[in-house]
Scaffold this motif. Structure first.
Motif, PDB file in Angstrom:
ATOM      1  N   LYS A 232     -19.301 -21.007  13.050  1.00  0.00           N
ATOM      2  CA  LYS A 232     -19.481 -21.558  14.391  1.00  0.00           C
ATOM      3  C   LYS A 232     -18.161 -22.135  14.914  1.00  0.00           C
ATOM      4  CE  LYS A 232     -22.414 -25.153  16.432  1.00  0.00           C
ATOM      5  NZ  LYS A 232     -23.659 -25.907  16.268  1.00  0.00           N
ATOM      6  N   ALA A 233     -17.465 -22.864  14.053  1.00  0.00           N
ATOM      7  CA  ALA A 233     -16.202 -23.471  14.486  1.00  0.00           C
ATOM      8  C   ALA A 233     -15.199 -22.395  14.894  1.00  0.00           C
ATOM      9  CB  ALA A 233     -15.634 -24.351  13.368  1.00  0.00           C
ATOM     10  N   LEU A 234     -15.169 -21.290  14.139  1.00  0.00           N
ATOM     11  CA  LEU A 234     -14.254 -20.183  14.495  1.00  0.00           C
ATOM     12  C   LEU A 234     -14.633 -19.578  15.835  1.00  0.00           C
ATOM     13  CD1 LEU A 234     -13.722 -18.026  11.274  1.00  0.00           C
ATOM     14  CD2 LEU A 234     -11.939 -19.070  12.683  1.00  0.00           C
ATOM     15  N   MET A 235     -15.923 -19.347  16.027  1.00  0.00           N
ATOM     16  CA  MET A 235     -16.368 -18.731  17.290  1.00  0.00           C
ATOM     17  C   MET A 235     -16.040 -19.625  18.480  1.00  0.00           C
ATOM     18  SD  MET A 235     -20.022 -17.091  16.323  1.00  0.00           S
ATOM     19  CE  MET A 235     -20.157 -15.529  15.487  1.00  0.00           C
ATOM     20  N   LEU A 236     -16.157 -20.931  18.279  1.00  0.00           N
ATOM     21  CA  LEU A 236     -15.876 -21.860  19.376  1.00  0.00           C
ATOM     22  C   LEU A 236     -14.387 -21.909  19.734  1.00  0.00           C
ATOM     23  CD1 LEU A 236     -18.350 -24.761  18.520  1.00  0.00           C
ATOM     24  CD2 LEU A 236     -18.414 -23.310  20.544  1.00  0.00           C
ATOM     25  N   LYS A 237     -13.548 -21.372  18.824  1.00  0.00           N
ATOM     26  CA  LYS A 237     -12.106 -21.358  19.116  1.00  0.00           C
ATOM     27  C   LYS A 237     -11.702 -20.153  19.957  1.00  0.00           C
ATOM     28  CE  LYS A 237     -10.335 -23.857  15.110  1.00  0.00           C
ATOM     29  NZ  LYS A 237      -9.594 -23.700  13.860  1.00  0.00           N
ATOM     30  N   VAL A 238     -12.599 -19.173  20.099  1.00  0.00           N
ATOM     31  CA  VAL A 238     -12.247 -17.956  20.856  1.00  0.00           C
ATOM     32  C   VAL A 238     -11.875 -18.353  22.289  1.00  0.00           C
ATOM     33  CG1 VAL A 238     -13.116 -15.777  21.795  1.00  0.00           C
ATOM     34  CG2 VAL A 238     -13.731 -16.474  19.466  1.00  0.00           C
ATOM     35  N   GLY A 239     -10.726 -17.876  22.722  1.00  0.00           N
ATOM     36  CA  GLY A 239     -10.261 -18.183  24.085  1.00  0.00           C
ATOM     37  C   GLY A 239      -9.541 -19.518  24.183  1.00  0.00           C
ATOM     38  N   ARG A 240      -9.628 -20.324  23.113  1.00  0.00           N
ATOM     39  CA  ARG A 240      -8.964 -21.637  23.169  1.00  0.00           C
ATOM     40  C   ARG A 240      -7.639 -21.632  22.434  1.00  0.00           C
ATOM     41  NH1 ARG A 240     -14.190 -25.509  22.162  1.00  0.00           N
ATOM     42  NH2 ARG A 240     -15.330 -24.694  23.923  1.00  0.00           N
ATOM     43  N   ILE A 241      -7.535 -20.755  21.431  1.00  0.00           N
ATOM     44  CA  ILE A 241      -6.237 -20.635  20.759  1.00  0.00           C
ATOM     45  C   ILE A 241      -5.801 -19.174  20.810  1.00  0.00           C
ATOM     46  CG2 ILE A 241      -6.652 -22.650  19.264  1.00  0.00           C
ATOM     47  CD1 ILE A 241      -6.998 -20.743  16.935  1.00  0.00           C
ATOM     48  N   GLU A 242      -4.543 -18.959  20.587  1.00  0.00           N
ATOM     49  CA  GLU A 242      -3.961 -17.625  20.699  1.00  0.00           C
ATOM     50  C   GLU A 242      -4.655 -16.676  19.693  1.00  0.00           C
ATOM     51  OE1 GLU A 242      -1.512 -14.362  19.995  1.00  0.00           O
ATOM     52  OE2 GLU A 242      -1.416 -15.999  18.529  1.00  0.00           O
ATOM     53  N   HIS A 243      -4.911 -15.442  20.154  1.00  0.00           N
ATOM     54  CA  HIS A 243      -5.756 -14.507  19.413  1.00  0.00           C
ATOM     55  C   HIS A 243      -5.279 -14.265  17.968  1.00  0.00           C
ATOM     56  CE1 HIS A 243      -8.648 -11.308  19.042  1.00  0.00           C
ATOM     57  NE2 HIS A 243      -7.695 -10.478  18.669  1.00  0.00           N
ATOM     58  N   GLU A 244      -3.966 -13.954  17.794  1.00  0.00           N
ATOM     59  CA  GLU A 244      -3.457 -13.644  16.447  1.00  0.00           C
ATOM     60  C   GLU A 244      -3.526 -14.888  15.554  1.00  0.00           C
ATOM     61  OE1 GLU A 244      -2.651 -10.637  15.174  1.00  0.00           O
ATOM     62  OE2 GLU A 244      -3.338  -9.812  17.078  1.00  0.00           O
ATOM     63  N   THR A 245      -3.270 -16.046  16.148  1.00  0.00           N
ATOM     64  CA  THR A 245      -3.366 -17.296  15.379  1.00  0.00           C
ATOM     65  C   THR A 245      -4.812 -17.505  14.912  1.00  0.00           C
ATOM     66  OG1 THR A 245      -1.669 -18.186  16.824  1.00  0.00           O
ATOM     67  CG2 THR A 245      -2.877 -19.795  15.490  1.00  0.00           C
ATOM     68  N   LEU A 246      -5.738 -17.197  15.821  1.00  0.00           N
ATOM     69  CA  LEU A 246      -7.154 -17.335  15.468  1.00  0.00           C
ATOM     70  C   LEU A 246      -7.501 -16.411  14.296  1.00  0.00           C
ATOM     71  CD1 LEU A 246     -10.032 -18.350  15.976  1.00  0.00           C
ATOM     72  CD2 LEU A 246     -10.283 -16.584  17.702  1.00  0.00           C
ATOM     73  N   LEU A 247      -7.004 -15.164  14.350  1.00  0.00           N
ATOM     74  CA  LEU A 247      -7.327 -14.224  13.266  1.00  0.00           C
ATOM     75  C   LEU A 247      -6.670 -14.648  11.950  1.00  0.00           C
ATOM     76  CD1 LEU A 247      -7.353 -10.743  15.053  1.00  0.00           C
ATOM     77  CD2 LEU A 247      -9.262 -12.244  14.485  1.00  0.00           C
ATOM     78  N   ASP A 248      -5.467 -15.258  12.025  1.00  0.00           N
ATOM     79  CA  ASP A 248      -4.846 -15.799  10.807  1.00  0.00           C
ATOM     80  C   ASP A 248      -5.726 -16.891  10.223  1.00  0.00           C
ATOM     81  OD1 ASP A 248      -2.660 -14.152  10.967  1.00  0.00           O
ATOM     82  OD2 ASP A 248      -1.348 -15.632  11.926  1.00  0.00           O
ATOM     83  N   GLN A 249      -6.171 -17.792  11.100  1.00  0.00           N
ATOM     84  CA  GLN A 249      -7.033 -18.893  10.632  1.00  0.00           C
ATOM     85  C   GLN A 249      -8.351 -18.342  10.066  1.00  0.00           C
ATOM     86  OE1 GLN A 249      -7.598 -21.926  13.602  1.00  0.00           O
ATOM     87  NE2 GLN A 249      -5.419 -22.307  13.805  1.00  0.00           N
TER      88      GLN A 249
END
Ligand code: COA
Length: 282
Positions: A232-249
């Protein structure tokens, strides 16, 4: 309220839930039910109620003995929004403006906490689902509505604005439908709310709503609580942090989950052809 729970063989936790006047709390079998309890005001939210909700969400943060939080209203209504009788209070103009700002912003903090809750948040929607009540529906992970529930953003009809709610409505249903609902204060029923993606299930009776809730809770119990929280926390980050950074996380979180107690248990249980420990009814 002090409650001792045993989450199977994982751990023993003491949950310290606050004493509340405007909401009812029932913590049973890993499900915390919060009932907005101001039926004489159709469960409209005053400062006390909003503060109590915040205190409850604070008390259970990352507490995985609670698998789901069910939000509902007393006596056939979910929530008629903010308590209008608390607005336009006396005092100097400056004091009134400050109090109004504080209450509005407090609501935003509460709904943000509810949006970020580590548990699965389920709303049971019936009767009035208006203003802030509509907002709460929009942050629930699963929403179950009575077909005859009344959903609306009535604020602009009162000459005020759905200030803290609007971002969550846009996130739920997109800008085009959010504009329509906010700018003509259109009232829609549960079925239309489902078509728009505000809710996931509609039911005709409270018995059906309860049965649908039980099915949803069965699904919640199948899924590991910490894995759910991280997802859930990852999904809530969509659009809030840079896409590649999100995929790294996301890759980091995936590695952690594979090595975690849950990941070890879940994969082992699959190979041993048995249910993982969290999948049993608590
Ligand atoms: N704030 C304060 N009081 C409210 C309220 C709100 N948001 N919603 C309802 N109430 C009060 C009413 O003033 C009434 O009080 P009274 O008994 O002292 O007269 C009581 O709750 C019952 O409301 P009533 O309108 O008689 O009940 P209903 O079942 O016919 O209609 C609603 C229920 C919710 C549809 C209707 O009350 C309504 O439209 N409320 C306003 C909702 C709104 O605009 N919310 C946005 C706020 S920003």
């Amino acid at each position: 309220m002090l409650i001792t729970l045993e989450f199977r063989d994982f751990k023993m936790t003491v949950i310290n839930l606050p004493e509340c006047d405007e909401i009812l709390l029932d913590n049973n079998d890993g499900v915390l039910t919060i009932t907005l309890n101001r039926p004489h005001k159709r469960n409209a939210m005053n400062i006390t109620l909003v503060e109590e909700l915040m205190a409850v969400f604070d008390a259970v943060v990352n507490d995985f003995t609670i698998r789901a939080i069910v939000l509902r209203g007393a006596a056939g209504n979910f929530c008629a929004g903010a308590d209008i009788s608390g607005m336009n209070r006396g005092g100097s103009e400056e004091q009134a403006a400050k109090a109004t700002w504080e209450f509005n912003r407090l609501f935003g903090r509460m709904i943000t906490k509810a949006n970020n809750a580590s548990q699965v948040v389920i709303t049971l929607l019936e009767g009035a689902v208006l203003g802030g009540g509509f907002g709460l529906a929009c942050i629930s992970d699963i929403a179950i509505a009575d077909k005859n529930a009344k959903f609306a953003l009535p604020e602009t009809g009162l000459g005020i604005i759905p200030a803290q709610i609007a971002p969550f409505v846009v996130a739920r249903i997109g800008l085009t439908q959010a504009r329509r609902l906010a700018l003509i204060a259109e009232r829609i029923d549960g079925e239309a709310a489902k078509e728009l993606g505000i809710v996931h299930y509609t039911t005709f009776t409270s018995e059906q709503q309860q049965q649908q809730l039980e099915k949803v809770l069965q699904g919640v119990r199948r899924c590991a609580p910490e894995a759910n929280a991280v997802t859930k926390a990852l999904m809530l980050k969509v659009g809030r942090i840079e896409h590649e950074t999100l995929l790294d996380q996301a890759a980091d979180a995936f590695c952690e989950s594979v090595r975690s107690k849950e990941g070890q248990e879940g994969t082992k249980a699959f190979l041993e052809k048995r249910l993982p420990v969290w999948a049993h009814k608590l």
